[in-house]
Design an enzyme around this catalytic site. Sequence first.
Site, PDB file in Angstrom:
ATOM      1  N   CYS A 190     -27.929   8.698 -14.708  1.00  0.00           N
ATOM      2  CA  CYS A 190     -27.143   9.331 -13.655  1.00  0.00           C
ATOM      3  C   CYS A 190     -27.412  10.830 -13.705  1.00  0.00           C
ATOM      4  CB  CYS A 190     -25.644   9.027 -13.854  1.00  0.00           C
ATOM      5  SG  CYS A 190     -24.669   9.097 -12.333  1.00  0.00           S
ATOM      6  N   GLY A 212     -30.867  13.952 -10.482  1.00  0.00           N
ATOM      7  CA  GLY A 212     -30.586  15.018  -9.531  1.00  0.00           C
ATOM      8  C   GLY A 212     -29.964  16.254 -10.115  1.00  0.00           C
ATOM      9  N   SER A 213     -28.687  16.183 -10.473  1.00  0.00           N
ATOM     10  CA  SER A 213     -27.972  17.381 -10.901  1.00  0.00           C
ATOM     11  C   SER A 213     -28.288  17.733 -12.351  1.00  0.00           C
ATOM     12  CB  SER A 213     -26.464  17.185 -10.748  1.00  0.00           C
ATOM     13  OG  SER A 213     -26.010  16.104 -11.535  1.00  0.00           O
ATOM     14  N   LEU A 223      -3.448  17.478 -17.090  1.00  0.00           N
ATOM     15  CA  LEU A 223      -3.914  16.523 -18.095  1.00  0.00           C
ATOM     16  C   LEU A 223      -5.401  16.696 -18.376  1.00  0.00           C
ATOM     17  CD1 LEU A 223      -3.367  14.164 -19.984  1.00  0.00           C
ATOM     18  CD2 LEU A 223      -3.770  12.606 -18.063  1.00  0.00           C
ATOM     19  N   LYS A 224      -6.185  16.893 -17.349  1.00  0.00           N
ATOM     20  CA  LYS A 224      -7.617  17.126 -17.531  1.00  0.00           C
ATOM     21  C   LYS A 224      -7.860  18.308 -18.473  1.00  0.00           C
ATOM     22  CE  LYS A 224     -11.587  18.973 -14.976  1.00  0.00           C
ATOM     23  NZ  LYS A 224     -12.646  18.055 -15.416  1.00  0.00           N
ATOM     24  N   HIS A 277     -22.936   9.835 -19.516  1.00  0.00           N
ATOM     25  CA  HIS A 277     -21.488  10.016 -19.501  1.00  0.00           C
ATOM     26  C   HIS A 277     -20.939  10.317 -20.893  1.00  0.00           C
ATOM     27  CE1 HIS A 277     -22.513   7.567 -15.962  1.00  0.00           C
ATOM     28  NE2 HIS A 277     -21.607   8.311 -15.363  1.00  0.00           N
ATOM     29  N   GLU A 281     -28.093   2.772 -12.947  1.00  0.00           N
ATOM     30  CA  GLU A 281     -27.325   2.822 -14.187  1.00  0.00           C
ATOM     31  C   GLU A 281     -27.597   1.539 -14.947  1.00  0.00           C
ATOM     32  OE1 GLU A 281     -24.546   1.842 -17.062  1.00  0.00           O
ATOM     33  OE2 GLU A 281     -24.546   0.762 -15.172  1.00  0.00           O
TER      34      GLU A 281
END
Length: 763
Positions: free
Chosen positions: A735, A441-442, A18-19, A703, A674
């Site tokens: 985030c 961070g990422s 599904l992803k 997001h 957030e």
Amino acid sequence: MVFATNLGFPRMGGNRELKKLVENYWSGKVDEKALLSGAKTIRTEHWNIQKNAGVQDGHIPANDFSFYDQVLDHLHIFNVIPQKYQGLQFPLEAYFAMGRGLQKEGIDVPAMEMKKWFDTNYHFIVPEFTSNQEFSLRSRKPIDEFLEAKAAGIKTRPVLIGPVSFLRLGKAAKGQNFEPISLLDKLLPVYEELLRELVSAGAEWVQLDEPVLTFDLPAEAKEQYRKAYAKLSAVSGVKILVANYFGRLGNNLDIVANLPVSGLHIDLVRAPEELDAVVKVAKDKKLVLSLGVINGRNIWKADLDAAIKIVKKASDVLGSDNVLVAPSCSMLHTPHSLEAEVKMDKQILDWLSFSVQKLDELVVIAKAVNQGEDAVKEALTANRASMNARRTSPLIHNKDVQAEMKAVTENMFKRKSAFAVRAAAQKTKLNLPSFPTTTVGSFPQTKEVRVARQKLKKGEWTQAEYESFIKAETDKCIRFQEKVGLDMLVHGEFERNDMVEYFGENLKGYVFSQNGWVQSYGSRCVKPPIIYGDVSRPEPMTVFWSTYAQKQTTKPMKGMLTGPVTMLQWSFVRDDQPRSDTAFQLALAIRKEVQDLEAAGIPAIQIDEPAIREGLPLRHSDWEAYLKWAARAFLLSSTGVEDTTQIHTHMCYSDFNDIFSTIQALDADAITIENSKSDLKLLHAFEQYGYTNGIGPGLYDIHSPRVPSQDEMRERLQEMLKYLKKDLVWVNPDCGLKTRGWPETEKALDNMCRVAESFRAAK
């Protein structure tokens, strides 16, 4: 006869079909027809898996499938579409825009607010209602999927979020002040219409999930439930199963006891003490009782003897025809199947049970109660052997870790000096400007990064080749951060697959699945590591990459770690000792990493704790004990450094009013939160309680792929300063940037840095 049932099945598929399907649709690789056809194939496969396992026909769940989120589905079912999305094409364009935002020619809409689903790591889209909200049955998804299963020869039990939970989990639209539950009278006729159509389609049972029954509810909730279910149960031909999960009913048992429904589901994994009281209610009210005896949230094999004993006890009182055997909650929160796990230690593998295996456990329990234990003798013998092997395995206990736990002293929970003293020392050392900019961070994990990691795992690259690639990516990331003007840099985390999995791979006491994926939000899946025994750190985990990055720049570099509570919450955790003990073991391991980073010259260290609020018990009476050990776990991990070392933390999706005293108690030098999806409402807590340390409310939502303009960011930052002291404010996204692409990342961070510069100039 006792029947096996299920409350919900994982959506993504055994190989995350599904992803891949949804992301291919988003990228234009497949069209709508292929999306819908592929989804149908996945649903049919999952229904057949459950039927073939022995789950009772008529009690296999339907409408548990979702392209993004089940709450978002209900917004479309009942036509709760905020105004900003109403001009978009219905259903898919509007649906996905509500979940992830949409930015294209002439259209720029943000995603709706997202929060954690109770105390899980799953995220749901928060319903947004207006005071004059009108409801209608706009999407026929529950009916269509019931008929789809029926055409495939499978009779299902449609699953809906109950009307009280649907409203109580929502919020008033921005600028409005009312309680969404006040809309109940307007909503109920549409639920009635939906139930009538399901009955007409052939449904006998309908499952209405009411998980807010685990909350401390106001007195008026009793009348709201009575009114709702008096109307819904009056629909001719329907049998309603009210499902509660994630905790105890407590005093809400009185609410349930007076509902005119046909069945009730309870979570006996989280609330085993409620069995006798609920059985009495079921007997008095002649209810079918669904017993959640298999853990729908963890991956350990069930003690089948104990489960059978519980089911027999209920069956003896109620009669076997009035008992269902079920997981504690939907299996959405556990991986698909153990079939793909061919590399795991065989001893540990024998202790595990994923969703497909949990179906087998349910069927064995039902058969043992119906036909006697001899009918499932082989399965029970194997289960007892697994239980005993795990209980006595030397893999679980580590004498050195136990000794370290006993050696912990109170001084290990305190920084050397108060924040004001530390802040002055850090200002001298770091020399940061006002409104300092940083990221959480990422940086983007591109296809090239993922391919490189796979090449290393498959042996196609040597370690040296892989490290050369990661160094190049890190260099590129640092050069970009310098170019755009960020003040506190990060190394980008290109060597990391996941913020929990990476650390688990470097700690003893953890084991990893190959395919143990669970949905986090939308198409985002995570593969939680498994804590099977005592946790320890055999060697440094991040020092190499952090020191490499620091050598490439004159700007300060943050070391990036995941905190002990988040490591706990986002793992499948051993259930043979208190969670607090495991958290403290993790904290001791992280403390050593923090001290090694400091010794290596890293001036700032971020210890992410996005899951502290997530772990908060659902009942207020349980909060104090949890928050005490959660805060102490963070402090144990973070306080072993000098005043000049700046400790950061990060939190997301939190109702900070609930945990503000704990946030203050963490005593981090800076916290990023957030904030972008919450219309700044989270900042009221920081104003109300007077937060005194550094704080970076998220300036934009990572997001979503949309890029907010400088004007939008400037307006948000100006609004933040109404609540926060400007000398404490950091400027950052809300985030990490792992899931984003480089183009939108570069544009958004450039806008963010320009906004920070403009505020410095105006100071």
